[in-house]
Design an enzyme around this catalytic site. Structure first.
Site, PDB file in Angstrom:
ATOM      1  N   HIS A 132       0.791  -1.125  -0.094  1.00 48.37           N
ATOM      2  CA  HIS A 132       0.020  -0.017  -0.080  1.00 48.37           C
ATOM      3  C   HIS A 132       0.672   1.411  -0.206  1.00 48.37           C
ATOM      4  O   HIS A 132       0.452   2.247  -0.559  1.00 48.37           O
ATOM      5  CB  HIS A 132      -0.888   0.020   1.152  1.00 48.37           C
ATOM      6  CG  HIS A 132      -2.061  -1.081   1.107  1.00 48.37           C
ATOM      7  ND1 HIS A 132      -2.637  -1.527   2.270  1.00 48.37           N
ATOM      8  CD2 HIS A 132      -2.446  -1.746   0.032  1.00 48.37           C
ATOM      9  CE1 HIS A 132      -3.443  -2.514   2.197  1.00 48.37           C
ATOM     10  NE2 HIS A 132      -3.606  -2.713   0.636  1.00 48.37           N
ATOM     11  N   CYS A 376      -3.300  -9.729   5.055  1.00 50.45           N
ATOM     12  CA  CYS A 376      -2.859  -9.364   3.681  1.00 50.45           C
ATOM     13  C   CYS A 376      -1.712  -8.552   3.495  1.00 50.45           C
ATOM     14  O   CYS A 376      -1.250  -7.971   2.377  1.00 50.45           O
ATOM     15  CB  CYS A 376      -4.175  -8.691   3.064  1.00 50.45           C
ATOM     16  SG  CYS A 376      -5.670  -9.676   3.075  1.00 50.45           S
ATOM     17  N   PHE A 377      -0.982  -8.285   4.470  1.00 48.21           N
ATOM     18  CA  PHE A 377       0.308  -7.731   4.401  1.00 48.21           C
ATOM     19  C   PHE A 377       0.229  -6.379   3.854  1.00 48.21           C
ATOM     20  O   PHE A 377       1.458  -6.175   3.298  1.00 48.21           O
ATOM     21  CB  PHE A 377       1.289  -8.853   3.802  1.00 48.21           C
ATOM     22  CG  PHE A 377       0.987 -10.203   4.323  1.00 48.21           C
ATOM     23  CD1 PHE A 377       0.970 -10.661   5.517  1.00 48.21           C
ATOM     24  CD2 PHE A 377       0.799 -10.929   3.044  1.00 48.21           C
ATOM     25  CE1 PHE A 377       0.776 -11.951   5.737  1.00 48.21           C
ATOM     26  CE2 PHE A 377       0.282 -12.625   3.489  1.00 48.21           C
ATOM     27  CZ  PHE A 377       0.431 -12.856   4.681  1.00 48.21           C
ATOM     28  N   CYS A 378      -0.762  -5.520   3.935  1.00 52.64           N
ATOM     29  CA  CYS A 378      -0.765  -4.155   3.376  1.00 52.64           C
ATOM     30  C   CYS A 378      -0.506  -4.435   1.913  1.00 52.64           C
ATOM     31  O   CYS A 378       0.092  -3.470   1.278  1.00 52.64           O
ATOM     32  CB  CYS A 378       0.572  -3.366   3.938  1.00 52.64           C
ATOM     33  SG  CYS A 378       0.203  -3.074   5.463  1.00 52.64           S
ATOM     34  N   ALA A 379      -1.208  -5.462   1.458  1.00 52.59           N
ATOM     35  CA  ALA A 379      -1.264  -5.592  -0.262  1.00 52.59           C
ATOM     36  C   ALA A 379      -2.513  -6.413  -0.597  1.00 52.59           C
ATOM     37  O   ALA A 379      -2.410  -7.239  -1.032  1.00 52.59           O
ATOM     38  CB  ALA A 379       0.026  -6.314  -0.560  1.00 52.59           C
TER      39      ALA A 379
END
Length: 444
Positions: A132, A376-379
Site C-alpha cells: 500500500h 494481507c500484508f498491506c497488499a
C-alpha cells in the site's frame, strides 16, 4: 567486541536469537522468528555502535563543539556507506534520510507533483503487487494505472510494454517493488528501467524487501538500466531506531519546495522570501535521527562483510526446504510456489484448510513459539487476486468488514534463520494438521 563472520555463526550476529518465549501451556521455549519481512531483530554490531557512540551524541551541522563536529562527520559519512552499498553515483545522486520507505515514497510523490506539466495528464505506472505504501501515495495526485500480474502473481511484462505504448510518453514514473512482500517474487527492475527510459519515464524501486536479501546495483546514470529513485527501510535490515533512505538525482530535489519545512531546510529567510538549502538538507527538516542513521550504517557494514550473495544463497536454501516440506502436508495450500525458476527472496505464503489464517498463526505461536505473520500484508488487492477472492466477498468486506477476512500465513526468513528451525515449523504444522479440531477448540 567484534564477531568473526562465518556461515556457521550468522545467528551470533543478531540480538535475541536465544530469547525464550512463553507458550500457551505456561512453559517456555526458544522462540523462532519467521516474520522478518515485517521487521528484523538488530545486529549485535548495531547496538555496539549505538552504545559506543552515545557519549558523543550531539546536534549535527553548524555546531562548533567537538561532539557536534564528530556527530556531523558520522552522519555525513553514513551517506557514502549507503551509496556504496547500492552503487549510487556520488556526484549525481543524493541520499536523503527519512523515517522509513513509506515516507520516502510520499516525498517523491509530493515533489513529483510540483514537476508536472499542467497541460499534460501525467500517469504513474505502478503494479498490481505493490505494498500500500507504493500505491496509496500516488492516487490523490496522479492518474494511476497498474501493470497486471498473472494467476501465479508474477508481473506480466508484455502488459507493462503495452501500457507504456498506450500512454505514449505521458508516464511520468514507473514505480515497482524490487521484491514482493507477499510472494517474495523478485522483479526484473533493470529491464523495467530500460523500457521505461525508452518512453521518457523515470523509475523508482521500493527496495524494502530486496536489499536485505540479495545484492543490488542502481547502475550508472548513463546506463539505460539505471534506477532513478531507490527507497528502503533500516528496520528490515537489522537496524532499529526508525530510519529510511531515499536515493535520487540531486537535480530533481533542487527544484520545488520540500514537503516538510523548518529548521535545516533553508539558507536564508526573511518576512518576504525563503531561499531553500541544497539537497539533501533541504529535505531533512528538523533535528535528524542521528542514532538511526548510525545504526543503518553499522548494519550495512555487517551485511557487506557477510556478503549479500552469501545471504541470498543461505535464505534460498531455507526457502526451498520449506516449500518442499509444505508440499508433503496434504491440507496445506501454498501460493505461488509452482515455478521453481522464478527468482524470489525468502518469503513463502500459505494456508491450512479448515483453519483461519490468524488462528493458525496464533496456534504456531502458542504451541511452538514460532512467529509468523497473517493477513494481507498491506497488499490487499494482490492477496485477493492470488486467493481468487470473489467480487461478492470483496463487496461484503468493504460494506461490513467481517471478522474473518481473506488472508494468508506468511513465513519470511532472515539471514540468521537455520534449517533446524524450518524443520521445527514443519513438524508443528504436521502436528496441527493431524488434529485440527482439537487445536481450533483450544484457540477458540
Amino acid at each position: 567486541m567484534s564477531i568473526a563472520i562465518t556461515k556457521m555463526n550468522y545467528g551470533k550476529l543478531v540480538i535475541g536469537i536465544d530469547a525464550e518465549v512463553e507458550l500457551k501451556n505456561g512453559k517456555n521455549c526458544r522462540g523462532i522468528n519467521f516474520d522478518n519481512a515485517a521487521t528484523t531483530p538488530p545486529f549485535v554490531s548495531v547496538l555496539q555502535e549505538i552504545s559506543s557512540f552515545a557519549p558523543y551524541y550531539s546536534s549535527i551541522h553548524r555546531g562548533s563543539g567537538y561532539k557536534s563536529k564528530l556527530s556531523s562527520e558520522k552522519y555525513e559519512s553514513a551517506r557514502k556507506t549507503v551509496m556504496d552499498f547500492v552503487g549510487a553515483d556520488h556526484k549525481r545522486d543524493v541520499v536523503i534520510f527519512v523515517k522509513n520507505a513509506t515516507e520516502a515514497i510520499n516525498k517523491v510523490a509530493f515533489r513529483l507533483s510540483q514537476d508536472v506539466d499542467p497541460y499534460i495528464k501525467s500517469v504513474i505506472l505502478s503494479t498490481s503487487m505493490e505494498h500500500h505504501s507504493n500505491d496509496l501515495p500516488w492516487r490523490e495526485k496522479y492518474e494511476v494505472d497498474y501493470i497486471e500480474v498473472d494467476e501465479c502473481g508474477r508481473l506480466i511484462f508484455n502488459d507493462f510494454i503495452e501500457k507504456l505504448e498506450k500512454y505514449k510518453g505521458r508516464v511520468k514514473l514507473v514505480t515497482v517493488a524490487g521484491a514482493s512482500n507477499v510472494t517474495g517474487y523478485v522483479n526484473p527492475v533493470h529491464r523495467i528501467a530500460e523500457w521505461a527510459h525508452k518512453y521518457g519515464a523515470k523509475v523508482m524501486v521500493d527496495g524494502s524487501q530486496l536489499l536485505p536479501h540479495q545484492p543490488f546495483d542502481t547502475k550508472p546514470s548513463a546506463s539505460s538500466k539505471h534506477i532513478d529513485f531507490l527507497v528502503f527501510s533500516a528496520h528490515k535490515m537489522y537496524a532499529p531506531f526508525g530510519t529510511g533512505v531515499l536515493i535520487g538525482p540531486k537535480d530533481f530535489f533542487l527544484k520545488g519546495s520540500p514537503d516538510y519545512q523548518g529548521g535545516g531546510t533553508v539558507k536564508a529567510v526573511t518576512r518576504d522570501f525563503v531561499i531553500w538549502n541544497d539537497p539533501p538538507s533541504k529535505d531533512e527538516a528538523g533535528t535528524p535521527n542521528l542514532m538511526g542513521v548510525l545504526a543503518l550504517a553499522a548494519s550495512i557494514k555487517t551485511l557487506s562483510a557477510i556478503g549479500m550473495r552469501n545471504v541470498y544463497k543461505h535464505e534460498k536454501t531455507l526457502t526451498s526446504q520449506l516449500i518442499q516440506g509444505l508440499k508433503k502436508i496434504d491440507c496445506i495450500d501454498i501460493y505461488c510456489a509452482e515455478d521453481q525458476s522464478q527468482e524470489r527472496v525468502g518469503i513463502v505464503p500459505f494456508n491450512m484448510k479448515g483453519i483461519y489464517h490468524e488462528k493458525l498463526a496464533d496456534i504456531l505461536a502458542g504451541e511452538a513459539g514460532i512467529s509468523v505473520r497473517s493477513g494481507c500484508f498491506c497488499a490487499h488487492p494482490y492477496v485477493q487476486k492470488l486467493m481468487k477472492v470473489e467480487p461478492v466477498i470483496l463487496s461484503a468486506v468493504a460494506d461490513h468488514l467481517p471478522e474473518n477476512r481473506p488472508g494468508m500465513v506468511r513465513v519470511s526468513f532472515g539471514l540468521y534463520n537455520e534449517p533446524h528451525e524450518v524443520g521445527r515449523l514443519l513438524e508443528a504444522l504436521q502436528e496441527i494438521a493431524k488434529d485440527r479440531r482439537r487445536y481450533l477448540k483450544m484457540y477458540s
